[in-house]
Design an enzyme around this catalytic site. Sequence first.
Site, PDB file in Angstrom:
ATOM      1  N   LYS A  37       2.228  -3.353   7.265  1.00 34.21           N
ATOM      2  CA  LYS A  37       2.497  -3.525   5.828  1.00 34.21           C
ATOM      3  C   LYS A  37       3.935  -3.093   5.517  1.00 34.21           C
ATOM      4  CE  LYS A  37       0.007  -4.641   2.938  1.00 34.21           C
ATOM      5  NZ  LYS A  37      -0.376  -5.983   2.413  1.00 34.21           N
ATOM      6  N   TYR A  56      -1.859  -0.665  10.959  1.00 37.82           N
ATOM      7  CA  TYR A  56      -2.021  -1.288   9.639  1.00 37.82           C
ATOM      8  C   TYR A  56      -0.820  -0.959   8.748  1.00 37.82           C
ATOM      9  CZ  TYR A  56      -3.361  -1.738   4.753  1.00 37.82           C
ATOM     10  OH  TYR A  56      -3.349  -2.033   3.406  1.00 37.82           O
ATOM     11  N   THR A  77       0.826  -1.216   0.000  1.00 36.86           N
ATOM     12  CA  THR A  77       0.000   0.000   0.000  1.00 36.86           C
ATOM     13  C   THR A  77       0.857   1.261   0.000  1.00 36.86           C
ATOM     14  OG1 THR A  77      -1.548   1.259   1.373  1.00 36.86           O
ATOM     15  CG2 THR A  77      -0.122  -0.266   2.537  1.00 36.86           C
ATOM     16  N   ASP A  78       0.279   2.347  -0.494  1.00 39.97           N
ATOM     17  CA  ASP A  78       0.971   3.646  -0.436  1.00 39.97           C
ATOM     18  C   ASP A  78       1.053   4.164   1.011  1.00 39.97           C
ATOM     19  OD1 ASP A  78      -1.730   4.283  -0.060  1.00 39.97           O
ATOM     20  OD2 ASP A  78      -1.806   5.803  -1.640  1.00 39.97           O
ATOM     21  N   GLU A  79       0.264   3.561   1.913  1.00 37.95           N
ATOM     22  CA  GLU A  79       0.245   4.063   3.299  1.00 37.95           C
ATOM     23  C   GLU A  79       1.559   3.845   4.035  1.00 37.95           C
ATOM     24  OE1 GLU A  79      -3.185   3.147   5.651  1.00 37.95           O
ATOM     25  OE2 GLU A  79      -4.499   3.178   3.921  1.00 37.95           O
TER      26      GLU A  79
HETATM   27  P1  NAD Z   1      -9.622  -7.636   2.106  1.00 36.80           P
HETATM   28  O1  NAD Z   1      -9.645  -7.300   3.551  1.00 36.80           O
HETATM   29  O2  NAD Z   1     -10.840  -7.392   1.294  1.00 36.80           O
HETATM   30  O3  NAD Z   1      -9.245  -9.188   1.919  1.00 36.80           O
HETATM   31  C1  NAD Z   1      -8.223  -9.805   2.637  1.00 36.80           C
HETATM   32  C2  NAD Z   1      -8.313 -11.302   2.382  1.00 36.80           C
HETATM   33  O4  NAD Z   1      -7.230 -11.951   3.079  1.00 36.80           O
HETATM   34  C3  NAD Z   1      -9.603 -11.941   2.904  1.00 36.80           C
HETATM   35  O5  NAD Z   1     -10.146 -12.811   1.929  1.00 36.80           O
HETATM   36  C4  NAD Z   1      -9.159 -12.711   4.132  1.00 36.80           C
HETATM   37  O6  NAD Z   1      -9.972 -13.841   4.424  1.00 36.80           O
HETATM   38  C5  NAD Z   1      -7.739 -13.094   3.745  1.00 36.80           C
HETATM   39  N1  NAD Z   1      -6.900 -13.369   4.919  1.00 36.80           N
HETATM   40  C6  NAD Z   1      -6.730 -12.588   6.029  1.00 36.80           C
HETATM   41  N2  NAD Z   1      -5.909 -13.201   6.896  1.00 36.80           N
HETATM   42  C7  NAD Z   1      -5.525 -14.370   6.332  1.00 36.80           C
HETATM   43  C8  NAD Z   1      -4.679 -15.435   6.740  1.00 36.80           C
HETATM   44  N3  NAD Z   1      -4.056 -15.415   7.938  1.00 36.80           N
HETATM   45  N4  NAD Z   1      -4.522 -16.494   5.911  1.00 36.80           N
HETATM   46  C9  NAD Z   1      -5.163 -16.534   4.720  1.00 36.80           C
HETATM   47  N5  NAD Z   1      -5.979 -15.571   4.276  1.00 36.80           N
HETATM   48  C10 NAD Z   1      -6.159 -14.497   5.075  1.00 36.80           C
HETATM   49  O7  NAD Z   1      -8.368  -6.867   1.511  1.00 36.80           O
HETATM   50  P2  NAD Z   1      -8.203  -6.124   0.109  1.00 36.80           P
HETATM   51  O8  NAD Z   1      -8.796  -4.765   0.221  1.00 36.80           O
HETATM   52  O9  NAD Z   1      -8.611  -7.030  -0.970  1.00 36.80           O
HETATM   53  O10 NAD Z   1      -6.609  -5.946   0.097  1.00 36.80           O
HETATM   54  C11 NAD Z   1      -5.780  -6.942  -0.482  1.00 36.80           C
HETATM   55  C12 NAD Z   1      -4.329  -6.510  -0.333  1.00 36.80           C
HETATM   56  O11 NAD Z   1      -4.142  -5.239  -0.959  1.00 36.80           O
HETATM   57  C13 NAD Z   1      -3.892  -6.330   1.133  1.00 36.80           C
HETATM   58  O12 NAD Z   1      -2.575  -6.814   1.249  1.00 36.80           O
HETATM   59  C14 NAD Z   1      -3.943  -4.823   1.342  1.00 36.80           C
HETATM   60  O13 NAD Z   1      -2.998  -4.421   2.314  1.00 36.80           O
HETATM   61  C15 NAD Z   1      -3.565  -4.326  -0.041  1.00 36.80           C
HETATM   62  N6  NAD Z   1      -4.099  -2.991  -0.385  1.00 36.80           N
HETATM   63  C16 NAD Z   1      -5.447  -2.756  -0.372  1.00 36.80           C
HETATM   64  C17 NAD Z   1      -5.929  -1.502  -0.766  1.00 36.80           C
HETATM   65  C18 NAD Z   1      -7.400  -1.201  -0.812  1.00 36.80           C
HETATM   66  O14 NAD Z   1      -7.772  -0.074  -1.156  1.00 36.80           O
HETATM   67  N7  NAD Z   1      -8.280  -2.122  -0.510  1.00 36.80           N
HETATM   68  C19 NAD Z   1      -5.031  -0.496  -1.141  1.00 36.80           C
HETATM   69  C20 NAD Z   1      -3.661  -0.771  -1.086  1.00 36.80           C
HETATM   70  C21 NAD Z   1      -3.201  -2.024  -0.740  1.00 36.80           C
HETATM   71  O1  TDX Z   2     -17.267   6.043   6.946  1.00 36.78           O
HETATM   72  C1  TDX Z   2     -16.158   6.528   6.646  1.00 36.78           C
HETATM   73  N1  TDX Z   2     -16.011   7.888   6.624  1.00 36.78           N
HETATM   74  C2  TDX Z   2     -14.836   8.498   6.286  1.00 36.78           C
HETATM   75  O2  TDX Z   2     -14.752   9.744   6.286  1.00 36.78           O
HETATM   76  C3  TDX Z   2     -15.023   5.698   6.295  1.00 36.78           C
HETATM   77  C4  TDX Z   2     -15.153   4.202   6.325  1.00 36.78           C
HETATM   78  C5  TDX Z   2     -13.851   6.328   5.939  1.00 36.78           C
HETATM   79  N2  TDX Z   2     -13.750   7.688   5.932  1.00 36.78           N
HETATM   80  C6  TDX Z   2     -12.489   8.310   5.466  1.00 36.78           C
HETATM   81  C7  TDX Z   2     -11.204   7.809   6.065  1.00 36.78           C
HETATM   82  C8  TDX Z   2     -10.218   7.996   4.929  1.00 36.78           C
HETATM   83  O3  TDX Z   2      -9.790   9.349   4.882  1.00 36.78           O
HETATM   84  O4  TDX Z   2     -12.391   7.976   4.073  1.00 36.78           O
HETATM   85  C9  TDX Z   2     -11.044   7.734   3.674  1.00 36.78           C
HETATM   86  C10 TDX Z   2     -10.909   6.314   3.142  1.00 36.78           C
HETATM   87  O5  TDX Z   2     -11.092   5.422   4.231  1.00 36.78           O
HETATM   88  P1  TDX Z   2     -10.971   3.825   4.049  1.00 36.78           P
HETATM   89  O6  TDX Z   2     -11.900   3.368   2.981  1.00 36.78           O
HETATM   90  O7  TDX Z   2     -11.093   3.216   5.389  1.00 36.78           O
HETATM   91  O8  TDX Z   2      -9.511   3.667   3.430  1.00 36.78           O
HETATM   92  P2  TDX Z   2      -8.039   4.073   3.961  1.00 36.78           P
HETATM   93  O9  TDX Z   2      -7.988   4.152   5.437  1.00 36.78           O
HETATM   94  O10 TDX Z   2      -7.594   5.263   3.178  1.00 36.78           O
HETATM   95  O11 TDX Z   2      -7.203   2.759   3.501  1.00 36.78           O
HETATM   96  C11 TDX Z   2      -7.510   2.081   2.255  1.00 36.78           C
HETATM   97  O12 TDX Z   2      -6.565   2.389   1.267  1.00 36.78           O
HETATM   98  C12 TDX Z   2      -5.238   1.928   1.481  1.00 36.78           C
HETATM   99  C13 TDX Z   2      -7.532   0.571   2.461  1.00 36.78           C
HETATM  100  O13 TDX Z   2      -8.494   0.258   3.452  1.00 36.78           O
HETATM  101  C14 TDX Z   2      -6.171   0.025   2.824  1.00 36.78           C
HETATM  102  O14 TDX Z   2      -6.206  -1.384   2.872  1.00 36.78           O
HETATM  103  C15 TDX Z   2      -5.192   0.451   1.775  1.00 36.78           C
HETATM  104  O15 TDX Z   2      -3.906   0.065   2.107  1.00 36.78           O
END
Ligand code: NAD
Ligand code: TDX
Length: 332
Positions: A152, A148, A122-124
């Site tokens: 990562k 988190y 992630t960019d975080e």
């Molecule tokens: P998600 O939370 O939707 O899914 C995570 C999956 O991992 C689930 O299916 C869960 O059951 C599985 N999991 C968790 N713990 C596990 C374990 N111990 N063994 C096996 N499986 C396990 O997550 P996502 O949003 O699809 O994110 C996927 C990846 O991308 C993550 O590594 C996250 O850090 C990264 N990422 C997500 C975002 C975003 O915006 N969603 C942005 C940047 C990076």
């Molecule tokens: O109800 C809400 N109201 C609100 O203002 C929620 C759920 C979030 N927010 C804000 C928090 C953040 O500024 O919106 C923005 C986005 O929030 P999230 O969807 O929780 O994402 P963020 O915390 O930015 O992280 C996401 O992007 C990077 C993913 O959850 C991470 O897995 C990924 O690494």
Amino acid sequence: MKLLITGGAGFIGSNFIHYWLEHHPEDQIVNLDVLTYAGNPANLADVANNPNYTFVKGDIRDAEIANKLVKAADIVVHFAAESHNDRAVLDPGIFVETNINGTFKLLEAARQNNKRFHHISTDEVFGHLPLDEGTFTEETPYAPRSAYSASKAASDHLVRAFNITYGLPVTITNCSNNYGPYQHPEKFISRMITNLIDGENIKIYGDGKYVRDWLHVQDHCRAIDLVLTSGKIGETYLVGGMTEDINNLTVAHFILQLMNLKEDRIEFVKDRLGHDRRYAVDWTKINKDLGWEPEHSFSKWLKETVEWYKNNESWWRPLKDEAEATYKKTGQ
Ligand code: NAD
Ligand code: TDX
């Protein structure tokens, strides 16, 4: 080719499995997922009987299963993680367990079998930026600010260390905020849409002037494909979207417009602890080296995403209570 996907029952992993089966129909996919609250077999119901797809319920921290599956694969694509910042505020321990220890276990299995390892990050990990100034690049120093992002960041460091120490063939992608179908209704965009469908308000944290870089999940999947097929071993690539500095309040207004609702549906709630102010990703490197650029415009695909949630209530309805349970605890 045989791919071991971890966390394939989650949001991005399941989109990636759909993408890969469509674009590489000759390949085999094994999906290792323990099915936490975020893992949902319904995301993959349409491919469950595909002969090129196998699901294995198991934990990435289980060295025996990790070793067995990694051995049988050509490449590991590691999505599995705890991914939600609000849950990390409530319970950071599981983030350390899954994101650091789990990645370590998989790396050990990859090392024993000398397998290519692609890590989704992630960019975080770079921390946050001031409003209207600067972008993250591959050279930005790591400065995570939440459990988190710290977990990562630690996993990214382990992946690089295994490359340097053992010569493990690794690549890493660090992407911005994804949106699109199959995103758990705990996340911002999916929570807003599903709240509004339910007659609830949009909940805006703090002043709402927090900026995220929105990447459509299909653009992300295409970027991973390019890195797997043409990326340089040992390299990191940043992946970002088409949006420029759109704050959360503006995204909320877009959604209200798309759903023909008024501004009185916006409710300001308590801010997230340690809330990162702004993310912005410079994706020049993956553009120059691999020819990738985002293709999904935010306005068009936000509309498609709203439509998807409207048309797939039976998918998100069973997840909604779980999502809102977190917010009852945080007061948001
Ligand atoms: P998600 O939370 O939707 O899914 C995570 C999956 O991992 C689930 O299916 C869960 O059951 C599985 N999991 C968790 N713990 C596990 C374990 N111990 N063994 C096996 N499986 C396990 O997550 P996502 O949003 O699809 O994110 C996927 C990846 O991308 C993550 O590594 C996250 O850090 C990264 N990422 C997500 C975002 C975003 O915006 N969603 C942005 C940047 C990076
Ligand atoms: O109800 C809400 N109201 C609100 O203002 C929620 C759920 C979030 N927010 C804000 C928090 C953040 O500024 O919106 C923005 C986005 O929030 P999230 O969807 O929780 O994402 P963020 O915390 O930015 O992280 C996401 O992007 C990077 C993913 O959850 C991470 O897995 C990924 O690494």
